[in-house]
Design a protein around this motif. Structure first.
Motif, mmCIF file in Angstrom:
data_model
loop_
_atom_site.group_PDB
_atom_site.id
_atom_site.type_symbol
_atom_site.label_atom_id
_atom_site.label_comp_id
_atom_site.label_asym_id
_atom_site.label_seq_id
_atom_site.Cartn_x
_atom_site.Cartn_y
_atom_site.Cartn_z
ATOM 1 N N PHE A 152 9.521 8.034 3.884
ATOM 2 C CA PHE A 152 8.494 8.808 3.134
ATOM 3 C C PHE A 152 8.609 8.202 1.579
ATOM 4 C CE2 PHE A 152 9.888 11.930 6.284
ATOM 5 C CZ PHE A 152 8.580 12.493 6.546
ATOM 6 N N VAL A 153 7.562 7.990 0.938
ATOM 7 C CA VAL A 153 7.338 7.539 -0.374
ATOM 8 C C VAL A 153 7.935 8.818 -1.341
ATOM 9 C CG1 VAL A 153 6.153 6.691 -2.396
ATOM 10 C CG2 VAL A 153 5.497 5.959 0.097
ATOM 11 N N LEU A 154 8.998 8.697 -2.148
ATOM 12 C CA LEU A 154 9.522 9.557 -2.978
ATOM 13 C C LEU A 154 8.526 9.420 -4.536
ATOM 14 C CD1 LEU A 154 13.182 9.404 -2.251
ATOM 15 C CD2 LEU A 154 11.621 10.828 -1.318
ATOM 16 N N LEU B 189 5.309 15.525 1.639
ATOM 17 C CA LEU B 189 6.647 15.582 1.016
ATOM 18 C C LEU B 189 6.509 15.992 -0.513
ATOM 19 C CD1 LEU B 189 9.629 15.804 1.661
ATOM 20 C CD2 LEU B 189 9.720 13.501 1.170
ATOM 21 N N THR B 190 6.659 17.361 -0.867
ATOM 22 C CA THR B 190 6.659 17.604 -2.240
ATOM 23 C C THR B 190 7.612 17.383 -2.890
ATOM 24 O OG1 THR B 190 7.111 19.746 -1.988
ATOM 25 C CG2 THR B 190 4.985 19.550 -1.451
ATOM 26 N N PRO B 191 7.638 17.133 -4.401
ATOM 27 C CA PRO B 191 9.067 16.909 -5.040
ATOM 28 C C PRO B 191 9.989 18.198 -4.935
ATOM 29 C CG PRO B 191 6.876 16.290 -6.363
ATOM 30 C CD PRO B 191 6.420 16.903 -5.103
ATOM 31 N N GLN B 192 9.307 19.286 -4.871
ATOM 32 C CA GLN B 192 10.447 20.326 -4.807
ATOM 33 C C GLN B 192 11.131 20.337 -3.603
ATOM 34 O OE1 GLN B 192 7.015 20.523 -5.196
ATOM 35 N NE2 GLN B 192 6.967 21.159 -7.525
ATOM 36 N N VAL B 193 10.796 20.203 -2.556
ATOM 37 C CA VAL B 193 11.456 19.716 -1.081
ATOM 38 C C VAL B 193 12.367 18.634 -1.181
ATOM 39 C CG1 VAL B 193 11.086 19.431 1.407
ATOM 40 C CG2 VAL B 193 9.272 21.051 0.012
ATOM 41 N N VAL B 194 11.968 17.630 -2.045
ATOM 42 C CA VAL B 194 12.905 16.531 -1.926
ATOM 43 C C VAL B 194 14.049 17.081 -2.832
ATOM 44 C CG1 VAL B 194 13.340 14.235 -2.927
ATOM 45 C CG2 VAL B 194 10.986 15.068 -1.845
ATOM 46 N N ALA B 195 13.752 17.810 -3.920
ATOM 47 C CA ALA B 195 14.996 18.212 -4.548
ATOM 48 C C ALA B 195 15.919 19.473 -3.740
ATOM 49 C CB ALA B 195 14.389 18.801 -6.189
ATOM 50 N N MET C 66 -3.127 -1.536 0.037
ATOM 51 C CA MET C 66 -2.605 -0.339 0.449
ATOM 52 C C MET C 66 -2.723 0.684 -1.035
ATOM 53 S SD MET C 66 0.582 -1.004 2.843
ATOM 54 C CE MET C 66 0.358 -2.145 4.288
ATOM 55 N N ALA C 67 -2.922 0.127 -2.203
ATOM 56 C CA ALA C 67 -2.740 0.839 -3.229
ATOM 57 C C ALA C 67 -3.441 2.026 -3.497
ATOM 58 C CB ALA C 67 -3.219 -0.125 -4.524
ATOM 59 N N ASP C 68 -4.739 2.041 -2.687
ATOM 60 C CA ASP C 68 -5.450 3.468 -2.918
ATOM 61 C C ASP C 68 -5.019 4.480 -2.031
ATOM 62 O OD1 ASP C 68 -6.948 2.205 -4.795
ATOM 63 O OD2 ASP C 68 -8.565 1.600 -3.173
ATOM 64 N N GLU C 69 -4.162 4.014 -1.159
ATOM 65 C CA GLU C 69 -3.676 4.970 -0.160
ATOM 66 C C GLU C 69 -2.139 5.611 -0.450
ATOM 67 O OE1 GLU C 69 -4.303 2.731 3.659
ATOM 68 O OE2 GLU C 69 -5.846 4.151 4.085
ATOM 69 N N VAL C 70 -1.345 4.777 -0.945
ATOM 70 C CA VAL C 70 0.100 5.007 -1.233
ATOM 71 C C VAL C 70 -0.005 6.120 -2.110
ATOM 72 C CG1 VAL C 70 2.227 4.214 -1.491
ATOM 73 C CG2 VAL C 70 0.952 3.011 -0.313
ATOM 74 N N ARG C 71 0.792 7.119 -2.084
ATOM 75 C CA ARG C 71 1.031 8.188 -2.943
ATOM 76 C C ARG C 71 2.353 8.838 -2.467
ATOM 77 N NH1 ARG C 71 -4.397 11.199 -1.657
ATOM 78 N NH2 ARG C 71 -4.984 9.026 -1.428
ATOM 79 N N ALA C 72 2.947 9.407 -3.718
ATOM 80 C CA ALA C 72 4.240 10.208 -3.465
ATOM 81 C C ALA C 72 4.166 11.236 -2.496
ATOM 82 C CB ALA C 72 4.772 10.867 -4.752
ATOM 83 N N GLY C 73 5.104 11.170 -1.315
ATOM 84 C CA GLY C 73 4.946 12.232 -0.492
ATOM 85 C C GLY C 73 4.454 11.838 0.818
ATOM 86 N N CYS C 74 3.877 10.552 0.823
ATOM 87 C CA CYS C 74 2.991 10.060 2.240
ATOM 88 C C CYS C 74 3.814 9.378 3.214
ATOM 89 C CB CYS C 74 1.893 9.468 1.834
ATOM 90 S SG CYS C 74 2.444 7.501 1.327
ATOM 91 N N ARG C 75 3.606 9.451 4.566
ATOM 92 C CA ARG C 75 4.402 8.468 5.455
ATOM 93 C C ARG C 75 4.041 6.989 5.305
ATOM 94 N NH1 ARG C 75 5.978 12.778 9.651
ATOM 95 N NH2 ARG C 75 4.714 14.708 9.217
#
Length: 651
Positions: free
Chosen positions: A47-49, A74-80, A25-34
């Motif tokens: 969600f991956v923060l 999910l963007t870092p700005q929305v998380v904050a 899964m390493a190539d698919e997992v990124r910050a903001g994904c489900r």
């Protein structure tokens, strides 16, 4: 390692958890994904923060179960922002994210992202020229400076065009914009103005009644940066606008801006927080002004954007109220008449001039409130004790049988429990009956009704007609109304509500703003005592004066927004347990308990407490209440206590 926020509605689990990322899964997992993860023996969404090289967890990490979608929604700005909202209102990040990110639709994600259109030129400042600091605000937004304004729009102002010009200014500087309106009608007007003035493809509209596929597709356009301007209703405050340069809210006093789901945040306050976090421009705009907006001005956070008195007098209609000596001499019953002779004369004159007349009635329906004809006691249902009323739509054969407004059971017969009277009278007259009465009083004039039950009209054509509307459902008339009649003022001013005066003025000014200027014959008649402060604010068209007065009174009495309050609702044992565990700030005042008004379907008796603290202690209060909710959640408390900070209704 992936840090994941899991979709679990438990207060004591309101924190991210670390999971291992399998090699496949390493190539698919990124910050903001489900993703899907195993949590407490079950598969749950999350969600991956963020991705990290190490974890504070000392043991072996559970691997991610599945990557639902590699799309970073999910963007870092929305998380904050979600964290800030959860902390301020004593909620959880999971509750906020449910409002911020719509459900996934696979087909929308398969569309390739489009290139954003080039920035437009700066807008023409002529639209804001009637406001002394208006052109300077446009320049500040275009230059990316964090200008903040409380804008009081002139009567008859084309406010959608002005807000779109602010969005154009942000786009011209290479930044995004977010504008929130209270309802779909206002959003339609704003979207039409944006479509006509902004580059094609630069705007998306997020609305609650949109189809799920369309809503998610538009959401992706925003998160991918294709569309830099987002227009929407309440939930759009969390829209992932790239490089945000402007946030704006229209008619912030409308209660539709208050989120009815946890954590019960208000759109205006969320946008104020967002402007602070993003260091961007913010505009709180309305025809009237709330005490919260006045606090932003008096605290120095925002400046006033208002026209001078000469410009205002040229744009405003003539406003008349009851109480003038000449009118009372002509019509001694004017103080108690529902439609005094002054209103009759003004309406007839406007109709004779070929202009439509707006009649604002506070209540929808035909006769939403009934009382005993003999003793005037409110009529209640014999089965569930709900209020009796008469529906706007006649029954078979044109009959209008009273029925319960809670359980809908008809009340063909009535026996008053106090005096045993058998006849009913209307204690509250709705829009449908008003239209019926006006049709008889102004024979030959067309009568239209706009409101709940009969349908909301977006606009009416020019020409003589009587338009009966409930507050918020007033259609726009081409060329403006010739007159407006504001009836049943007691129903608005007499409410047992902290915001009764402020809300009444907002509803009146929104209706009066649709009337032609006095120079073109526009007149407004308000059926209320001219000496009342709210009526005076309308006559002088000075909402800032009333807002400053309201704020001063609330400071003296210790009411919001001068203080922060929390409402705690639940059964008596649950509230006692909650308060015993709460570590409230030292300056907290506990008010109550009082019985909570019963609602349809509610079982058992519930009580309500109010907790009041100075504004500086607001964060401490929210933290203390969230802490107790977490403890009760961990102990699996059987009875829920509803916690709401900054409630609109304190009664």
């Amino acid at each position: 390692m992936a840090r994941v926020v899991v979709d679990v509605p438990l207060a004591h689990l309101d924190r991210p958890f670390d999971y291992a990322v399998p090699d496949e899964m390493a190539d698919e997992v990124r910050a903001g994904c489900r993703v899907r993860v195993r949590f407490a023996g079950q598969l749950v969404d999350g969600f991956v923060l963020e991705l990290a090289d190490s974890s504070e967890h000392g043991g072996k990490l559970t691997p991610l179960a599945k990557v639902v979608s590699p799309e970073p929604v999910l963007t870092p700005q929305v998380v904050a922002l979600a964290r800030a909202v959860a902390e301020r209102w004593g909620g959880t990040v999971t509750d906020v994210l449910r409002l911020a990110v719509p459900p996934r639709r696979v087909a929308a994600e398969k569309r390739p992202p489009a290139e954003p259109p080039p920035p437009p030129p700066p807008p023409d400042p002529a639209g804001f020229a009637r406001y002394p600091t208006g052109p300077a605000l446009l320049t500040a937004v275009a230059e990316g400076r964090p200008a903040r304004a409380v804008w009081t729009a002139l009567p008859g102002e084309d406010w959608p065009a002005r807000l779109v010009e602010l969005c154009q200014a942000a786009l011209s500087g290479g930044r995004g914009a977010l504008v929130v309106t209270p309802d779909g009608r206002d959003l339609d007007r704003l979207a039409a103005a944006a479509e006509a003035r902004l580059p094609q493809g630069s705007v998306v509209v997020l609305r609650a009644d949109a189809a799920p596929d369309a809503r998610y597709r538009r959401f992706l356009d925003a998160v991918r940066g294709t569309a830099r301007v987002v227009l929407g209703t309440r939930a759009a405050v969390f829209a992932p606008v790239a490089d945000l340069g402007l946030v704006a809210v229209w008619d912030d006093g409308d209660d539709l801006h208050a989120e009815p789901r946890a954590p019960y945040a208000h759109a205006r306050d969320v946008l104020v927080h967002r402007a602070h976090l993003a260091s961007c421009a913010a505009v709180v705009a309305a025809t009237a002004r709330t005490a919260e907006a006045q606090l932003l001005v008096e605290s120095g956070w925002a400046h006033e954007l208002v026209a001078d008195r000469a410009t205002l007098r040229a744009a405003a209609p003539r406003v008349q109220a009851l109480g003038a000596d000449a009118e009372l001499a002509r019509d001694p019953a004017a103080r108690t008449a529902r439609l005094p002779s002054l209103a009759h004369r003004v309406a007839r004159q406007a109709l004779a001039d070929g202009a439509p007349v707006l009649v604002q009635v506070p209540r929808a329906g035909y006769a939403p409130g009934l009382a005993c004809d003999r003793c005037r006691a409110p009529a209640r249902c014999a089965v569930c004790s709900g209020p009796l009323g008469v529906a706007a739509t006649p029954g078979p054969g044109g009959s209008r049988v009273p029925a319960c407004r809670w359980c809908a059971r008809p009340a063909a017969t009535f026996d008053c429990p106090y005096c045993h009277g058998t006849k009913l009278r209307a204690s509250v007259v709705g829009a449908a009956r008003t239209a019926e009465e006006l049709g008889r009083a102004f024979a030959g004039a067309a009568v239209r009704v706009s409101g709940r039950g009969s349908g909301v009209l977006p606009s009416v054509p020019p020409g003589p007609a009587l338009v009966v509307a409930t507050p918020g459902a007033e259609p726009v008339a081409e060329g403006g109304y010739g007159a407006a009649l504001l009836l049943d003022s007691w129903a608005l001013l007499g409410r047992a509500d902290l915001r009764a005066g402020e809300e009444t003025l907002r509803r009146w000014m929104n209706a009066a703003a649709l009337v032609r200027p006095a120079s073109a014959g526009g007149q407004v008649v308000v059926a209320a005592d001219a000496a009342h402060p709210v009526v005076q604010a309308l006559v002088r068209w000075d909402p800032g004066w009333l807002a400053a007065r309201e704020l001063a009174d609330r400071r003296e009495l210790g009411f919001p927004p001068a203080t922060r309050m929390a409402a705690l609702s639940g059964t008596a044992p649950a509230l006692a347990e909650f308060l015993a565990a709460a570590r409230l700030p030292a300056d907290a005042d506990l008010l109550g308990p009082v019985p909570e008004p019963s609602r349809p379907g509610q079982e058992g008796e519930r009580e309500r407490y109010l907790v009041r603290v100075p504004r500086a202690e607001g964060s401490a209060l929210a933290h203390a209440l969230a802490e107790v909710q977490g403890v009760r959640s961990a102990k699996k408390a059987t009875e829920h206590v509803r916690v709401q900070l900054d409630p609109l209704d304190l009664v």
